[in-house]
Structures are given as C-alpha cells and as structure tokens.
Design a protein around this motif. Structure first.
Motif, PDB file in Angstrom:
ATOM      1  N   ARG A  77       0.850  -1.410   0.266  1.00  0.00           N
ATOM      2  CA  ARG A  77       0.774   0.129   0.353  1.00  0.00           C
ATOM      3  C   ARG A  77       0.989   1.241   0.246  1.00  0.00           C
ATOM      4  O   ARG A  77       0.675   2.075  -0.836  1.00  0.00           O
ATOM      5  N   ARG A  78       2.042   1.194   1.058  1.00  0.00           N
ATOM      6  CA  ARG A  78       2.600   2.274   0.424  1.00  0.00           C
ATOM      7  C   ARG A  78       3.566   2.949  -0.562  1.00  0.00           C
ATOM      8  O   ARG A  78       3.209   3.648  -0.844  1.00  0.00           O
ATOM      9  N   GLU A  79       4.072   1.949  -1.351  1.00  0.00           N
ATOM     10  CA  GLU A  79       4.503   2.094  -2.657  1.00  0.00           C
ATOM     11  C   GLU A  79       3.078   2.284  -3.519  1.00  0.00           C
ATOM     12  O   GLU A  79       3.328   3.604  -4.473  1.00  0.00           O
ATOM     13  N   TRP A 125       0.936   4.689   9.908  1.00  0.00           N
ATOM     14  CA  TRP A 125       2.457   5.189   9.312  1.00  0.00           C
ATOM     15  C   TRP A 125       2.459   4.949   8.348  1.00  0.00           C
ATOM     16  O   TRP A 125       3.148   5.798   8.074  1.00  0.00           O
ATOM     17  N   VAL A 126       1.408   4.114   7.094  1.00  0.00           N
ATOM     18  CA  VAL A 126       1.404   4.000   6.405  1.00  0.00           C
ATOM     19  C   VAL A 126       0.626   5.662   5.433  1.00  0.00           C
ATOM     20  O   VAL A 126       1.069   5.360   4.160  1.00  0.00           O
ATOM     21  N   GLN A 127      -0.104   5.182   5.356  1.00  0.00           N
ATOM     22  CA  GLN A 127      -1.107   6.853   5.157  1.00  0.00           C
ATOM     23  C   GLN A 127      -1.300   8.130   5.682  1.00  0.00           C
ATOM     24  O   GLN A 127      -2.159   9.265   5.661  1.00  0.00           O
TER      25      GLN A 127
END
Length: 157
Positions: A77-79, A125-127
């Motif tokens: 998802r981060r990518e 963290w990711v979003q």
C-alpha cells in the motif's frame, strides 16, 4: 481525507464474489464519459505497482504469519500510495481503486484476528500526512452480500 489534492479518490470494497470487479469497470467507463477532461486511473490492492503485483502473488499464494501478511499488505500500500495514488491526486486525476485500507481491517483484522491497534498503527504510519490527517478515499462503495452467495459466484468462475 484527500482535501489537499485536486484529484478525487474512490475505492470499491467487498469480499471476493461480491461484484466489485463487474461494477468497477462500468463505473470507470461512466466516470470517463461524465468527466472527459479528467484522467481516470484504475488500480487495485494488493497490487497497482510492479512491486505491489509481486507482493500480491506472495500474499495470495504463500502461507505466512498473520503479522507478516499485514506488514506486506501495508508495504504494498505504501508503494501504491507513493507511486500511483498521490501523484495522480496531485495531478488532479480521479483514482478508482479495487480495495484500499478497509480491506485490511476486514481481512487481517476481522477475518484473521489481528488487533485493531496494530492495524491502526500501520494505517497511521503508511497513510499519515504531515498535517496529521490520513490519506483516505473521498468515497467508498461497499459491496455487501451473504458469504454463501459470494461463494456460489466464485465457484462459477
């Protein structure tokens, strides 16, 4: 919220066999017709980038620990956010995604029992955005139906 971007972010959520894939293509075509001056980006999770597609294969085919699965989902998802979603939204495009974070809360959380605290931490963290907000779709369509109907649809494929 994607308020800081001129684009618009839409996600489709639901279990396999709920009808997402059938409707997402038609919806994308309708949006392209309705907004011919806006580029529409069709994408999916897990996947959406070359690395995401490799991780998708692992996630769907390789047995793994629940926490490893969640970490890989959020890595993909981060990518996806960095390579596809944010650049498209910044350019004013309409992004339509077959699944986003709601799927992780449903599958890894509700389905597999990973704690919501861990999922919330990964989501932050990711979003997380510099202003403290989270990147989230502007609109989510949820396809909800009994599991028995979804299973019957999947067995016909």
């Amino acid at each position: 919220m994607t308020a800081q971007f001129p684009g618009y972010f839409i996600s489709f959520e639901g279990i396999d066999g709920a009808g997402k894939s059938t409707h997402i293509d038609s919806f994308g075509s309708l949006i392209k017709q309705r907004y011919p001056d806006r580029e529409v980006v069709m994408t999916r999770e897990p996947g959406g980038t070359p690395l995401g597609e490799q991780l998708r294969t692992l996630l769907l085919d390789a047995p793994m620990n629940l926490e490893t699965e969640a970490l890989l989902m959020f890595a993909a998802r981060r990518e996806h956010i960095a390579q596809v979603i944010e650049p498209a939204l910044k350019a004013g495009k309409i992004v339509i995604s077959d699944r986003f974070t709601d799927a992780s809360f449903a599958y890894q959380g509700g389905g597999r029992g990973l704690s919501l605290e861990k999922l919330n931490d990964l989501e932050q963290w990711v979003q997380g955005r510099p202003d403290g907000s989270l990147l989230q779709p502007n609109l989510t369509f949820l396809f909800d139906l009994p599991g028995s109907i979804a299973e019957a649809r999947r067995s016909k494929v």
